[in-house]
Enzyme design. Structure first.
Site, PDB file in Angstrom:
ATOM      1  NE  ARG A  12      -1.243   2.454   2.947  1.00 12.91           N
ATOM      2  CZ  ARG A  12      -0.794   3.566   3.508  1.00 12.91           C
ATOM      3  NH1 ARG A  12      -0.752   4.700   2.832  1.00 12.91           N
ATOM      4  NH2 ARG A  12      -0.339   3.553   4.761  1.00 12.91           N
ATOM      5  CG  ASP A  13       3.120   4.378   3.004  1.00  8.37           C
ATOM      6  OD1 ASP A  13       2.857   5.268   2.170  1.00  8.37           O
ATOM      7  OD2 ASP A  13       3.667   4.621   4.088  1.00  8.37           O
ATOM      8  CG  HIS A 204       3.148   4.433   9.153  1.00 11.76           C
ATOM      9  ND1 HIS A 204       2.835   3.379   8.328  1.00 11.76           N
ATOM     10  CD2 HIS A 204       3.652   5.400   8.352  1.00 11.76           C
ATOM     11  CE1 HIS A 204       3.126   3.704   7.077  1.00 11.76           C
ATOM     12  NE2 HIS A 204       3.625   4.928   7.070  1.00 11.76           N
ATOM     13  CG  HIS A 206       7.692   7.721   6.351  1.00 12.57           C
ATOM     14  ND1 HIS A 206       7.292   8.331   5.197  1.00 12.57           N
ATOM     15  CD2 HIS A 206       6.732   6.801   6.620  1.00 12.57           C
ATOM     16  CE1 HIS A 206       6.147   7.812   4.775  1.00 12.57           C
ATOM     17  NE2 HIS A 206       5.780   6.879   5.639  1.00 12.57           N
ATOM     18  CB  CYS A 237       2.368  10.828   2.271  1.00 11.43           C
ATOM     19  SG  CYS A 237       0.740  11.582   2.065  1.00 11.43           S
ATOM     20  CG  ASN A 246       7.008   3.540   4.234  1.00 10.39           C
ATOM     21  OD1 ASN A 246       6.440   3.967   5.217  1.00 10.39           O
ATOM     22  ND2 ASN A 246       6.419   3.478   3.050  1.00 10.39           N
TER      23      ASN A 246
END
Length: 305
Positions: A12-13, A204, A206, A237, A246
């Site tokens: 996803r990310d 979460h 980065h 993002c 990430n």
């Protein structure tokens, strides 16, 4: 031995912020291979309009595929109630909604103010409860924003409480822009947990400025039990300028396993999964120190303790 859940968010990310669309069969191979390594949870995609993110157009099919893998917790991101309905229909075990603590980022990302987002969380919470699906809220840009700059810790705490009251079952703190430092992580985790207790489980992070692993360790020391990461460090993002990088799954697994923490993940198998990404996305850079340096000579002795 303490068990730390690593949630793989690369499908996803990792994929939402790159231009190429990874072929469906390659995504399936990636998900299956990571599950075989012992990854317990994978965020397989997001239920957003394909016109906005064509990389996520096949998320429903990926959910159905991943649900066939025994023992894997299959989750997805949803921006609103429409996305939540699609996620539930596809058969997710759980879904999460991003709630940006920078209101400017929230408006750009999901076109909602904080007040509107809380209304949406209440709607999604009711849907999740009725469907028997787990519902989490990710408090995005919690440590700072590339648009607004500093984000008030008081705002984050207030919105965390409001999210639980609206129906969120679990919370995560997201360093969407790579602004966090270890002291800030400790301070904010303590502040939020003082109000919502162990409903805050997840970070979460980065690695935009090289502090990802340090921030992860700071979170663990404050009781965090789940860490998001992306294979090869893919991700960022698309609505937060400069928010690349990430936390690298491979490096995180190495650190945790070497520390004697239990992830249930076979690192040597995991390192081989990178080949799937390299073949499917040949022009995308993959990050991580462990793939280049390899494990320590005494790695197996460390993880056996």
């Amino acid at each position: 031995m303490t068990f730390i859940t690593i949630s793989e968010v690369g499908p996803r990310d990792g994929l939402q912020s790159i231009k190429p669309v990874m072929p469906l069969e390659a995504k399936k191979a990636w998900i299956a291979a990571e599950a075989a390594c012992g990854i317990p949870e994978i965020e397989v995609g997001s239920f957003v309009p394909p016109s906005l993110l064509p990389q996520m157009a096949d998320t429903a099919e990926l959910v159905r595929f991943a649900r066939g893998i025994e023992g894997l917790n299959v989750v997805a991101l949803v921006p609103n109630a429409k996305g939540a309905a699609r996620a539930i229909e596809a058969g997710v075990h759980g879904f999460s909604a991003p709630f940006s603590q920078s209101e400017t980022h929230s408006i750009r990302n999901v076109r909602k103010t904080h007040a509107q987002m809380l209304e949406s969380i209440a709607e999604m919470g009711a849907m999740a409860k009725e469907a028997g699906v787990h519902f989490a809220v990710g408090l995005a840009t919690a440590f700072g924003c590339t648009i607004e700059g500093a984000v008030s810790e008081a705002v984050v705490v207030r919105n965390a409480v409001a999210s639980i009251e609206a129906g969120a079952m679990e919370l995560s703190l997201s360093d969407t822009t790579g602004y966090a430092d270890p002291a800030q992580v400790k301070r904010l985790v303590r502040a939020v947990r003082a109000e919502v207790g162990d409903k805050l489980t997840t970070l979460h992070l980065h690695n935009t400025r090289g502090l990802g692993l340090a921030n992860a360790l700071a979170g663990l020391e404050e009781g965090i039990t789940t860490l998001d990461a992306s294979l090869g460090g893919l991700g960022g993002c698309p609505y937060a300028p400069g928010a690349s990088g990430n936390l690298v799954t491979e490096d995180l697994v190495l650190m945790l396993n070497a520390m004697g923490l239990n992830t249930g993940i076979d690192l040597e198998k995991l390192l081989k999964v990178r080949a799937i990404l390299a073949d499917a996305l040949p022009d995308e850079p993959l990050y991580g120190f462990t793939p280049d340096a390899g494990v320590m000579l005494d790695y197996n002795e460390r993880i056996a303790k």
